[in-house]
Motif scaffolding. Structure first.
Motif, PDB file in Angstrom:
ATOM      1  N   TYR A  36      19.730 -15.874 -28.690  1.00 38.76           N
ATOM      2  CA  TYR A  36      20.525 -14.515 -28.589  1.00 38.76           C
ATOM      3  C   TYR A  36      21.442 -14.386 -27.830  1.00 38.76           C
ATOM      4  CZ  TYR A  36      15.824 -12.946 -30.926  1.00 38.76           C
ATOM      5  OH  TYR A  36      14.736 -12.581 -31.562  1.00 38.76           O
ATOM      6  N   LEU A  44      20.634  -7.320 -27.644  1.00 36.93           N
ATOM      7  CA  LEU A  44      20.632  -8.594 -28.033  1.00 36.93           C
ATOM      8  C   LEU A  44      21.146  -8.799 -29.502  1.00 36.93           C
ATOM      9  CD1 LEU A  44      17.444 -10.170 -26.533  1.00 36.93           C
ATOM     10  CD2 LEU A  44      19.644  -9.865 -25.398  1.00 36.93           C
ATOM     11  N   LYS A  49      17.359 -19.096 -35.422  1.00 37.04           N
ATOM     12  CA  LYS A  49      16.003 -19.386 -35.148  1.00 37.04           C
ATOM     13  C   LYS A  49      15.358 -20.680 -35.580  1.00 37.04           C
ATOM     14  CE  LYS A  49      14.158 -16.651 -38.773  1.00 37.04           C
ATOM     15  NZ  LYS A  49      13.471 -15.185 -39.217  1.00 37.04           N
ATOM     16  N   TYR A  99       4.018 -13.627 -32.017  1.00 36.23           N
ATOM     17  CA  TYR A  99       5.645 -13.333 -31.762  1.00 36.23           C
ATOM     18  C   TYR A  99       6.021 -12.684 -30.583  1.00 36.23           C
ATOM     19  CZ  TYR A  99       4.317 -13.531 -36.809  1.00 36.23           C
ATOM     20  OH  TYR A  99       3.936 -14.228 -38.113  1.00 36.23           O
ATOM     21  N   LYS A 100       5.284 -12.623 -29.495  1.00 38.41           N
ATOM     22  CA  LYS A 100       5.559 -11.977 -28.405  1.00 38.41           C
ATOM     23  C   LYS A 100       6.809 -13.098 -27.708  1.00 38.41           C
ATOM     24  CE  LYS A 100       1.877 -11.378 -26.307  1.00 38.41           C
ATOM     25  NZ  LYS A 100       0.944 -10.652 -25.138  1.00 38.41           N
TER      26      LYS A 100
ATOM     27  N   PHE B  34       8.149  -3.945 -29.838  1.00 36.63           N
ATOM     28  CA  PHE B  34       8.201  -4.381 -28.368  1.00 36.63           C
ATOM     29  C   PHE B  34       9.149  -3.887 -27.367  1.00 36.63           C
ATOM     30  CE2 PHE B  34       5.925  -8.134 -29.888  1.00 36.63           C
ATOM     31  CZ  PHE B  34       6.158  -8.338 -30.962  1.00 36.63           C
ATOM     32  N   THR B  49       3.499  -4.416 -26.202  1.00 34.20           N
ATOM     33  CA  THR B  49       3.477  -4.666 -27.893  1.00 34.20           C
ATOM     34  C   THR B  49       2.910  -3.501 -28.347  1.00 34.20           C
ATOM     35  OG1 THR B  49       3.164  -7.058 -27.286  1.00 34.20           O
ATOM     36  CG2 THR B  49       2.749  -5.961 -29.322  1.00 34.20           C
ATOM     37  N   THR B  99       7.081  -8.675 -41.115  1.00 38.56           N
ATOM     38  CA  THR B  99       6.802  -9.869 -41.928  1.00 38.56           C
ATOM     39  C   THR B  99       7.183  -9.804 -43.481  1.00 38.56           C
ATOM     40  OG1 THR B  99       4.402  -9.744 -42.059  1.00 38.56           O
ATOM     41  CG2 THR B  99       5.402 -10.820 -40.032  1.00 38.56           C
ATOM     42  N   MET B 103       7.510 -14.979 -43.799  1.00 39.08           N
ATOM     43  CA  MET B 103       8.712 -15.219 -42.921  1.00 39.08           C
ATOM     44  C   MET B 103       8.324 -13.831 -41.958  1.00 39.08           C
ATOM     45  SD  MET B 103      10.236 -17.772 -43.653  1.00 39.08           S
ATOM     46  CE  MET B 103      11.734 -17.656 -42.893  1.00 39.08           C
ATOM     47  N   TYR B 104       8.972 -14.067 -40.930  1.00 39.05           N
ATOM     48  CA  TYR B 104       8.939 -13.015 -39.658  1.00 39.05           C
ATOM     49  C   TYR B 104      10.445 -12.701 -38.840  1.00 39.05           C
ATOM     50  CZ  TYR B 104       8.192 -11.269 -34.948  1.00 39.05           C
ATOM     51  OH  TYR B 104       8.487 -10.770 -33.914  1.00 39.05           O
ATOM     52  N   GLU B 105      10.539 -11.577 -39.015  1.00 45.75           N
ATOM     53  CA  GLU B 105      11.858 -11.061 -38.626  1.00 45.75           C
ATOM     54  C   GLU B 105      11.807 -10.190 -37.336  1.00 45.75           C
ATOM     55  OE1 GLU B 105      14.092 -13.048 -41.317  1.00 45.75           O
ATOM     56  OE2 GLU B 105      14.707 -12.363 -39.527  1.00 45.75           O
ATOM     57  N   GLN B 106      12.504 -10.350 -36.200  1.00 46.18           N
ATOM     58  CA  GLN B 106      12.599  -9.261 -35.295  1.00 46.18           C
ATOM     59  C   GLN B 106      13.969  -9.051 -34.636  1.00 46.18           C
ATOM     60  OE1 GLN B 106      10.891  -9.193 -30.515  1.00 46.18           O
ATOM     61  NE2 GLN B 106       9.917 -10.475 -31.884  1.00 46.18           N
ATOM     62  N   PHE B 108      16.617  -6.315 -32.531  1.00 49.00           N
ATOM     63  CA  PHE B 108      16.661  -5.798 -31.292  1.00 49.00           C
ATOM     64  C   PHE B 108      17.355  -4.362 -31.136  1.00 49.00           C
ATOM     65  CE2 PHE B 108      14.548  -8.243 -28.049  1.00 49.00           C
ATOM     66  CZ  PHE B 108      14.253  -9.457 -28.590  1.00 49.00           C
ATOM     67  N   GLY B 109      17.030  -3.432 -30.480  1.00 48.72           N
ATOM     68  CA  GLY B 109      17.883  -2.222 -30.452  1.00 48.72           C
ATOM     69  C   GLY B 109      19.085  -2.526 -29.390  1.00 48.72           C
TER      70      GLY B 109
END
Lengths: 113, 117
Positions: A36, A44, A49, A99-100, B34, B49, B99, B103-106, B108-109
């Motif tokens: 990031y 961020l 990834k 995922y943490k 999170f 979390t 997810t 697949m997984y996506e995250q 951020f604010g």
């Protein structure tokens, strides 16, 4: 426990030169690895990834990173740096099942004109 | 990409008061959110979390009675800093994840800067 090390607090390069930001990780099981970028007083921005598959990952803004399992590294690279790449870069790792994210301390990149 | 918003972007409050920070996923439903805090020139530290409809899971050393997290819907999580003190001054960042197809996506604010006077 999982952790990330970014051994360099600062990286200084001239515009047009290659840029490398180092990252090593420690995690049990298969890692999910992320890079990031953060600009001052901002959140961020996701660059790239690694989840699985090809060890060379290409991301946003011309950045790429190579996953090296034997060296537990995930270094960020850009062939030709721009002044606008000057920012704070974070490497992060998570275990594949929760995922943490655990973040490295960050590396400040300064690209001089 | 997906967008996560935070409100307010910055807030100044007096010691002893409570402050609520909202985190919203604008164009997707977030199964998990999170909350992180970041001190000046330092890295992000995961605080908790949050899953929709259930109690938040706090990281070790984070006071759950001080940092109240509510995840009322799949698009909204709130962090309330209760009885704020100057040492709570920090940059608070949320992220929202989902997810799909394995697949997984995250995402951020933009963060909320809290200053407690």
């Amino acid at each position: 426990a999982q952790s990330v090390a970014q051994p360099e607090d600062q990286v200084n390069v001239a515009e047009g030169n290659p840029l490398t930001v180092k990252c090593t990780y420690s995690v049990s099981g298969n890692p999910y690895l992320f890079w990031y970028v953060q600009y001052p007083n901002r959140g961020l921005q996701f660059l790239l990834k690694y989840i699985t598959g090809d060890n060379l990952v290409k991301g946003s803004y011309g950045f790429e990173a190579e996953f090296n399992k034997s060296q537990t590294s995930f270094h960020l690279k850009k062939p030709s740096a721009l002044v606008s790449d000057s920012a704070l870069y974070f490497c992060a790792v998570s275990r594949s099942n929760d995922y943490k994210l655990s973040f490295g301390a960050g590396t400040t990149v300064t690209v001089r004109a | 990409g997906a967008v996560v918003s935070q409100h307010p972007s910055w807030v100044i409050c007096k010691s002893g008061t409570s402050v609520k920070i909202e985190c919203r996923s604008l164009d997707f439903q977030a199964t998990t959110m999170f909350w992180y805090r970041q001190f000046p020139k330092q890295s992000l530290m995961l605080m908790a979390t949050s899953n929709e409809g259930s109690k938040a899971t706090y990281e070790q050393g984070v006071e759950k009675d001080k940092f109240l997290i509510n995840h009322a819907s799949l698009t909204l999580s709130t962090l309330t800093v209760t009885s704020a003190h100057p040492e709570d001054s920090s940059f608070y960042i949320c992220s929202a994840s989902f997810t799909y197809g394995g697949m997984y996506e995250q995402y951020f604010g933009p963060g909320t800067r809290l200053t407690v006077t």
